[in-house]
Write an enzyme that holds these catalytic residues in place. Structure first.
Site, PDB file in Angstrom:
ATOM      1  N   ILE A 107      61.326 -13.068  68.040  1.00 59.44           N
ATOM      2  CA  ILE A 107      60.926 -12.767  66.671  1.00 59.44           C
ATOM      3  C   ILE A 107      61.612 -13.703  65.685  1.00 59.44           C
ATOM      4  CG2 ILE A 107      62.693 -11.023  66.160  1.00 59.44           C
ATOM      5  CD1 ILE A 107      58.987 -10.545  65.367  1.00 59.44           C
ATOM      6  N   ALA A 108      62.832 -14.132  66.002  1.00 57.85           N
ATOM      7  CA  ALA A 108      63.542 -15.081  65.135  1.00 57.85           C
ATOM      8  C   ALA A 108      62.812 -16.421  65.100  1.00 57.85           C
ATOM      9  CB  ALA A 108      64.975 -15.273  65.621  1.00 57.85           C
ATOM     10  N   TYR A 129      78.252 -13.913  64.763  1.00 59.41           N
ATOM     11  CA  TYR A 129      77.571 -13.473  63.559  1.00 59.41           C
ATOM     12  C   TYR A 129      78.464 -13.440  62.323  1.00 59.41           C
ATOM     13  CZ  TYR A 129      74.183 -11.993  67.099  1.00 59.41           C
ATOM     14  OH  TYR A 129      73.296 -11.971  68.147  1.00 59.41           O
ATOM     15  N   HIS A 182      71.004  -3.110  64.403  1.00 55.18           N
ATOM     16  CA  HIS A 182      70.537  -3.275  63.024  1.00 55.18           C
ATOM     17  C   HIS A 182      71.475  -2.644  62.006  1.00 55.18           C
ATOM     18  CE1 HIS A 182      66.017  -4.057  64.138  1.00 55.18           C
ATOM     19  NE2 HIS A 182      66.844  -4.982  64.598  1.00 55.18           N
ATOM     20  N   LYS A 213      61.960  -4.588  61.737  1.00 51.78           N
ATOM     21  CA  LYS A 213      61.678  -3.180  62.053  1.00 51.78           C
ATOM     22  C   LYS A 213      62.083  -2.886  63.507  1.00 51.78           C
ATOM     23  CE  LYS A 213      58.369  -4.164  64.922  1.00 51.78           C
ATOM     24  NZ  LYS A 213      58.578  -3.846  66.364  1.00 51.78           N
ATOM     25  N   ARG A 245      65.007  -4.564  81.154  1.00 54.42           N
ATOM     26  CA  ARG A 245      64.268  -5.250  80.099  1.00 54.42           C
ATOM     27  C   ARG A 245      64.555  -4.572  78.761  1.00 54.42           C
ATOM     28  NH1 ARG A 245      57.958  -7.195  80.359  1.00 54.42           N
ATOM     29  NH2 ARG A 245      57.796  -7.879  78.190  1.00 54.42           N
TER      30      ARG A 245
END
Length: 324
Positions: A14-15, A57, A78, A96, A164
């Site tokens: 997604i990044a 991070y 998150h 999301k 997974r």
């Protein structure tokens, strides 16, 4: 034109998608990426010509050149990562689901309020032109009063593998948070009400996480006309992945609604209107552009995906889980 300087947290799929589309946002500049692995961060930075890559991070949170952070880490991280970014004075667009439960969503919003920071859940579907055109058609009364909303989103993730990410119970695995949040959010977008009751049929993978869920939301008093939302999500099969807003005078069909490119307006069997956005991107640029506009206007909350919407998503998911 002033640009919002973005940093991306994580280098997963997604990044990559967000980074690709951010290149098409005129009010954005991608200046930084961070990953647990320095090699992964460096490779990502090289691919998208990003000037700085951080191993870890915390370095991104402390980077003074970053205005906004896109949190693309797994669901269970998150809350911690968005909190850290807000505490560091960064605006946050969190992929999301915003968090994995309603209590954590409330806690994160409390952090945003305390730090006077910007926070938005990345429900990118809400910003897609086809979805916004469908909203306009409804507002114009072109389908009459809404009677039904139908939406499902499912892709087979087979064979089952407990390691997974999508199935991993330690990472909040299961199809509800991974895919089901889309049809749930779609129903909220068009009905803006909590269902009076919810019926659920759920199946589970060998490790206990849900992998196929059918939901019926009953709205006893929706805009003065009772209506229902029929929603579904699955890791077991490819679902239709369309959405329908059905009124007493017509209906709107949206193919692949979660990444919608077009919408169609029908009266009985006749298609009377059609919109296609003609884009060549995935569609993440719309939400990124909107976040940038919010920040330039000094806003702390999105009008399109407000905090209340994120709280409703989580509340509805918890009500669904209670019926497993």
């Amino acid at each position: 034109m002033k640009r919002i300087r973005w940093g991306i947290l994580s280098t997963g799929r997604i990044a990559h998608q967000f980074a690709q589309d951010l290149l098409h946002v005129e009010n954005a500049e991608l200046v930084c990426v961070a990953a647990r692995s320095g090699d992964a961060a460096n490779e990502f930075a090289k691919q998208y010509s990003i000037p700085r890559a951080h191993c870890g991070y915390d370095a991104l949170f402390a980077d003074p050149a970053v205005d906004a952070v896109y949190v693309a880490t797994p669901h269970t991280l998150h809350l911690a990562h968005s909190t850290a970014a807000l505490e560091a004075g960064k605006a946050v667009l969190c992929e999301k689901p915003l968090t994995t439960c309603a209590a954590d969503a409330e806690a994160l919003i409390a952090v945003a309020k305390r730090t006077n920071g910007y926070l938005m859940e990345g429900m990118w579907t809400y910003f897609l032109p086809a979805v916004q055109v469908a909203q306009r058609w409804v507002a114009e009364g072109r389908i009459g009063r809404i009677r039904h909303v139908k939406a499902d989103f499912g892709y087979p993730l087979l064979p089952f593998d407990a390691k997974r990410r999508e199935y991993d119970s330690t990472l909040a695995g299961g199809c509800l948070l991974e895919m089901g949040i889309y049809p749930i959010a779609f129903a909220w977008l068009f009905l803006k009400q909590d269902p009076a009751s919810i019926q659920v049929v759920a199946r589970h993978a060998p490790n206990g996480v849900e992998d196929d869920v059918s939901m019926l939301f009953d709205y006893a008093d929706c805009t003065a006309t009772p209506c229902t939302a029929t929603l579904g999500t699955s890791f077991r099969a490819k679902l239709r992945n369309w959405a329908y807003i059905i009124g007493d005078e017509g209906y709107i069909a949206i193919p692949d609604f979660w990444r919608a490119r077009e919408c169609m307006l029908y009266r009985l069997d006749e298609r009377i209107d059609h919109f296609d956005d003609g884009r060549r991107t995935l569609g993440f640029e719309y939400e990124a552009r909107a976040v940038g506009a919010d920040l330039m206007q000094g806003k702390r909350e999105s009008e399109i995906v407000p905090w209340e919407a994120s709280l409703r998503f989580q509340d509805h998911i918890e009500r669904i889980r209670a019926r497993f």
